[in-house]
Design a protein around this motif. Structure first.
Motif, PDB file in Angstrom:
ATOM      1  N   PHE A   1       0.826  -1.210   0.000  1.00  0.00           N
ATOM      2  CA  PHE A   1       0.000   0.000   0.000  1.00  0.00           C
ATOM      3  C   PHE A   1       0.865   1.269   0.000  1.00  0.00           C
ATOM      4  O   PHE A   1       0.340   2.371  -0.103  1.00  0.00           O
ATOM      5  CB  PHE A   1      -0.921  -0.017   1.232  1.00  0.00           C
ATOM      6  N   HIS A   2       2.200   1.138   0.063  1.00  0.00           N
ATOM      7  CA  HIS A   2       3.016   2.335   0.309  1.00  0.00           C
ATOM      8  C   HIS A   2       2.942   3.353  -0.824  1.00  0.00           C
ATOM      9  O   HIS A   2       3.138   4.545  -0.616  1.00  0.00           O
ATOM     10  CB  HIS A   2       4.480   1.955   0.624  1.00  0.00           C
TER      11      HIS A   2
ATOM     12  N   CYS B   1      -0.234   5.283   0.177  1.00  0.00           N
ATOM     13  CA  CYS B   1      -0.486   5.568   1.587  1.00  0.00           C
ATOM     14  C   CYS B   1      -0.037   6.991   1.943  1.00  0.00           C
ATOM     15  O   CYS B   1       1.130   7.341   1.732  1.00  0.00           O
ATOM     16  CB  CYS B   1       0.266   4.561   2.463  1.00  0.00           C
TER      17      CYS B   1
ATOM     18  N   VAL C   1       0.580   8.265   4.748  1.00  0.00           N
ATOM     19  CA  VAL C   1       1.460   8.354   5.924  1.00  0.00           C
ATOM     20  C   VAL C   1       2.643   7.384   5.802  1.00  0.00           C
ATOM     21  O   VAL C   1       3.240   6.997   6.802  1.00  0.00           O
ATOM     22  CB  VAL C   1       0.662   8.085   7.227  1.00  0.00           C
ATOM     23  N   ALA C   2       2.976   7.003   4.551  1.00  0.00           N
ATOM     24  CA  ALA C   2       4.066   6.045   4.340  1.00  0.00           C
ATOM     25  C   ALA C   2       5.411   6.641   4.779  1.00  0.00           C
ATOM     26  O   ALA C   2       5.635   7.854   4.683  1.00  0.00           O
ATOM     27  CB  ALA C   2       4.124   5.648   2.879  1.00  0.00           C
TER      28      ALA C   2
ATOM     29  N   LEU D   1       3.216   1.472  11.413  1.00  0.00           N
ATOM     30  CA  LEU D   1       2.905   2.519  12.390  1.00  0.00           C
ATOM     31  C   LEU D   1       2.305   1.986  13.680  1.00  0.00           C
ATOM     32  O   LEU D   1       2.237   2.690  14.673  1.00  0.00           O
ATOM     33  CB  LEU D   1       1.918   3.532  11.779  1.00  0.00           C
TER      34      LEU D   1
HETATM   35 FE1  SF4 Z   1       1.830   0.462   4.728  1.00  0.00          FE
HETATM   36 FE2  SF4 Z   1       1.411   1.367   7.198  1.00  0.00          FE
HETATM   37 FE3  SF4 Z   1       3.564   2.139   5.839  1.00  0.00          FE
HETATM   38 FE4  SF4 Z   1       1.152   3.021   5.134  1.00  0.00          FE
HETATM   39  S1  SF4 Z   1       2.234   3.433   7.043  1.00  0.00           S
HETATM   40  S2  SF4 Z   1       2.719   2.250   3.768  1.00  0.00           S
HETATM   41  S3  SF4 Z   1      -0.063   1.196   5.547  1.00  0.00           S
HETATM   42  S4  SF4 Z   1       3.114   0.053   6.543  1.00  0.00           S
END
Ligand code: SF4
Length: 329
Positions: free
Chosen positions: A293-294, A297, A299-300, A324
């Protein structure tokens, strides 16, 4: 309640040139990583909702559990039975206990067969009943789904979309299965008909003591029907837990994004952050490294592109996979 279905490390990869059914299409041969190591337990008598965008692998997962698409690796247990160890005869017997309701009721019904032939066909194939009893059983299940004996000799094109889905439900339930994969059973229907079919599935579940894996891309439908929710992204379950926990305290940024797209299922006390889903689902032929999902995402972190996060136990049967989360590997 004990688990009826238990899946461990389930993988389904296939050559895009051959497709899921093994037919050569002429496209360049690349490996489609449709299901990538799924663990899932479904308690007897419960409904587990499987949610994710179109193309995330949820329908392939449902079919792999039933061995309609042969898994590449992993374990499927049905009660005490190791489904993957069954030979063709054992699998034929198991099919009486595990059935599927398809998304598109018209495409899944043979247009040249009457409703009576379509609905009774599973019983006939298994040689379970014949003659008058076959007809009685067929009429009985047709009446239970809101149709009647007068429909026996009609053809699928003579029915509305909602009625066709009732025919598909009758066909799935005539064998008196214990477990049913409902694969987007209302997605092809008008909104006004969706509620009727969902109510019918709920009634039948109570009456026959069924266990459902309910697949949908619609979080509102999933939230309504499910005891537990599993959120799938690019072939993996990224969050799973009791419906209330997933809807009111989603832990994974992808779940938060799905929920943010439907404000009317906001719950009191929600800890949901406002996360907008951007871009398209990456191709399952080349999923991003690390957390898949990065690339979308909001908040990656740098770590997310390097390593796939382990699953964090959030307590009370709720878990998610995100760097996280406290204690994430
Ligand atoms: Fe994946 Fe969590 Fe990183 Fe987002 S913050 S890219 S969901 S591991």
């Amino acid at each position: 309640m004990a688990d009826l279905v238990s899946v461990r490390g389930l993988v389904k990869h296939y050559d895009s040139r051959r497709g899921l059914l093994g037919r050569v299409t002429g496209n360049p041969g690349t490996l489609v990583q449709a299901v990538n190591g799924v663990d899932l337990s479904i308690a007897e008598g419960s409904t587990t909702g499987l949610i994710g965008e179109s193309g995330c692998g949820k329908s392939t997962l449902g079919r792999a559990i039933l061995r309609l698409h042969e898994p590449t690796a992993g374990e499927v247990r049905f009660g005490d039975t190791d489904v993957m160890a069954l030979d063709p005869g054992g699998m034929k017997a198991m099919r009486r206990r595990m059935q599927i309701i398809f998304q598109d009721p018209y495409a899944s019904l043979n247009p040249r067969r009457t409703v009576g032939e379509i609905v009774s066909n599973p019983l006939r194939l298994h040689g379970l009943v014949k003659g008058r009893e076959l007809q009685d059983r067929t009429v009985e299940i047709l009446e239970r789904v809101g149709l009647n004996a007068g429909h026996l000799n009609r053809y699928p094109h003579q029915f509305s979309g909602g009625q066709r889905q009732r025919i598909g439900i009758a066909r799935a339930l005539i064998m008196k299965p214990e477990f049913v994969v409902c694969d987007e059973p209302v997605s092809a229907l008008d909104v006004s008909i969706q509620a009727q079919i969902i109510e019918l599935l709920e009634e039948l579940k109570r009456e026959f003591g069924l266990t459902y894996l309910f697949i949908s891309h619609d979080i509102s439908v999933i939230g309504y029907v499910s005891d537990r929710i599993a959120v799938m992204y690019l072939g993996r379950i990224v969050e799973e837990g009791p419906t209330e926990a997933v809807l009111t305290a989603p832990a994974h940024p992808y779940t938060k994004a799905l929920l943010a797209s439907v404000p009317h299922i906001e719950h009191a006390g929600s800890r949901r952050a406002s996360v907008k889903l951007k871009g398209d689902l990456p191709s399952p032929t080349n999923p991003p490294a690390g957390c898949s999902f990065h690339t979308r995402c909001p908040v990656a972190m740098a770590e997310c592109a390097r390593a796939f996060p382990g699953t964090t136990d959030l307590g009370r049967g709720h878990s998610a996979a995100c760097h996280l989360l406290p204690g994430a590997a």
